[in-house]
Design a protein around this motif. Sequence first.
Motif, mmCIF file in Angstrom:
data_model
loop_
_atom_site.group_PDB
_atom_site.id
_atom_site.type_symbol
_atom_site.label_atom_id
_atom_site.label_comp_id
_atom_site.label_asym_id
_atom_site.label_seq_id
_atom_site.Cartn_x
_atom_site.Cartn_y
_atom_site.Cartn_z
ATOM 1 N N PRO A 42 8.182 19.223 25.085
ATOM 2 C CA PRO A 42 8.205 17.563 25.365
ATOM 3 C C PRO A 42 8.696 17.286 26.665
ATOM 4 O O PRO A 42 8.065 16.200 27.072
ATOM 5 C CB PRO A 42 9.046 17.336 23.906
ATOM 6 N N GLU A 43 9.835 18.096 26.906
ATOM 7 C CA GLU A 43 10.191 17.716 28.369
ATOM 8 C C GLU A 43 9.152 17.844 29.637
ATOM 9 O O GLU A 43 9.177 16.984 30.654
ATOM 10 C CB GLU A 43 11.343 18.462 28.562
ATOM 11 N N SER A 44 8.322 18.816 29.539
ATOM 12 C CA SER A 44 7.233 19.319 30.552
ATOM 13 C C SER A 44 6.383 18.395 30.532
ATOM 14 O O SER A 44 5.743 17.834 31.627
ATOM 15 C CB SER A 44 6.818 20.703 30.434
ATOM 16 N N LEU A 45 5.797 18.074 29.338
ATOM 17 C CA LEU A 45 4.931 16.919 29.180
ATOM 18 C C LEU A 45 5.153 15.699 29.726
ATOM 19 O O LEU A 45 4.524 15.185 30.389
ATOM 20 C CB LEU A 45 4.283 17.005 27.648
ATOM 21 N N THR A 46 6.274 15.032 29.290
ATOM 22 C CA THR A 46 7.019 14.186 29.785
ATOM 23 C C THR A 46 6.904 13.944 31.233
ATOM 24 O O THR A 46 6.542 13.035 31.762
ATOM 25 C CB THR A 46 8.281 13.590 29.071
ATOM 26 N N ALA A 47 7.465 14.983 31.978
ATOM 27 C CA ALA A 47 7.801 15.066 33.263
ATOM 28 C C ALA A 47 6.600 15.046 34.075
ATOM 29 O O ALA A 47 6.129 14.468 35.148
ATOM 30 C CB ALA A 47 8.608 16.172 33.840
ATOM 31 N N THR A 48 5.639 15.710 33.531
ATOM 32 C CA THR A 48 3.978 15.769 34.388
ATOM 33 C C THR A 48 3.208 14.702 34.033
ATOM 34 O O THR A 48 2.341 14.162 34.880
ATOM 35 C CB THR A 48 3.231 17.073 33.928
ATOM 36 N N MET A 49 3.295 14.098 32.829
ATOM 37 C CA MET A 49 2.412 13.067 32.615
ATOM 38 C C MET A 49 3.065 11.538 32.576
ATOM 39 O O MET A 49 2.268 10.701 32.842
ATOM 40 C CB MET A 49 1.971 13.353 31.158
ATOM 41 N N PHE A 50 4.242 11.487 32.666
ATOM 42 C CA PHE A 50 4.726 10.295 32.685
ATOM 43 C C PHE A 50 5.906 10.035 33.726
ATOM 44 O O PHE A 50 6.410 8.862 33.730
ATOM 45 C CB PHE A 50 5.377 9.885 31.345
ATOM 46 N N GLY A 51 6.105 10.988 34.563
ATOM 47 C CA GLY A 51 7.116 10.934 35.693
ATOM 48 C C GLY A 51 6.501 10.066 36.608
ATOM 49 O O GLY A 51 5.368 9.685 36.745
ATOM 50 N N PRO A 52 7.306 9.928 38.026
ATOM 51 C CA PRO A 52 7.033 9.099 39.032
ATOM 52 C C PRO A 52 5.946 9.648 39.625
ATOM 53 O O PRO A 52 4.964 8.919 40.361
ATOM 54 C CB PRO A 52 7.984 9.117 39.829
#
Length: 164
Positions: A42-52
């Motif tokens: 969940p953390e890697s998806l959040t970072a790569t898809m919804f990060g800055p």
Amino acid sequence: MTDIDQAVTIRRAVADDVTAMLRLIVALAVYEREPDAVKATPESLTATMFGPDAKVFAHVAEQDGAVIGVALWFETYSTWTGAPSLYLEDLFVDPAARGSGAGKALFTALAREAKARGCARIDWAVLDWNRTARGFYTAMGGFHSTGWEPWRIEGEALERLAGA
């Protein structure tokens, strides 16, 4: 199979969809006979898809408030067309929702996204044994591109090349 009359809604994914998307990614890996291949979290998806600096995007299909399908994509570029291309990394619909129109609706949303971004084409890969997917894509006008083979460098070879 899901009743075809139940409405399927397609929308851009948001960070709150990460858990549902990861569930579908794992289900896709199981379907593709690689159940232990998923390293995403969940953390890697959040970072790569919804990060800055997000470079990967997704659309989800919902039915009765539940995410039943996902299409993950990113932009590439074609020097031959002189325009960007949309690369579909994964498209997966929960087996219980197959026949609902979710797959075609996701692909239609991607076509609209590609046109809005000025993309000349949509590219993707299909496993050679997946006749169901190949038939699905053919029915929408997709075709098997010949002459090009996928290549990859990863793991230790990537580390060596990078000098790490």
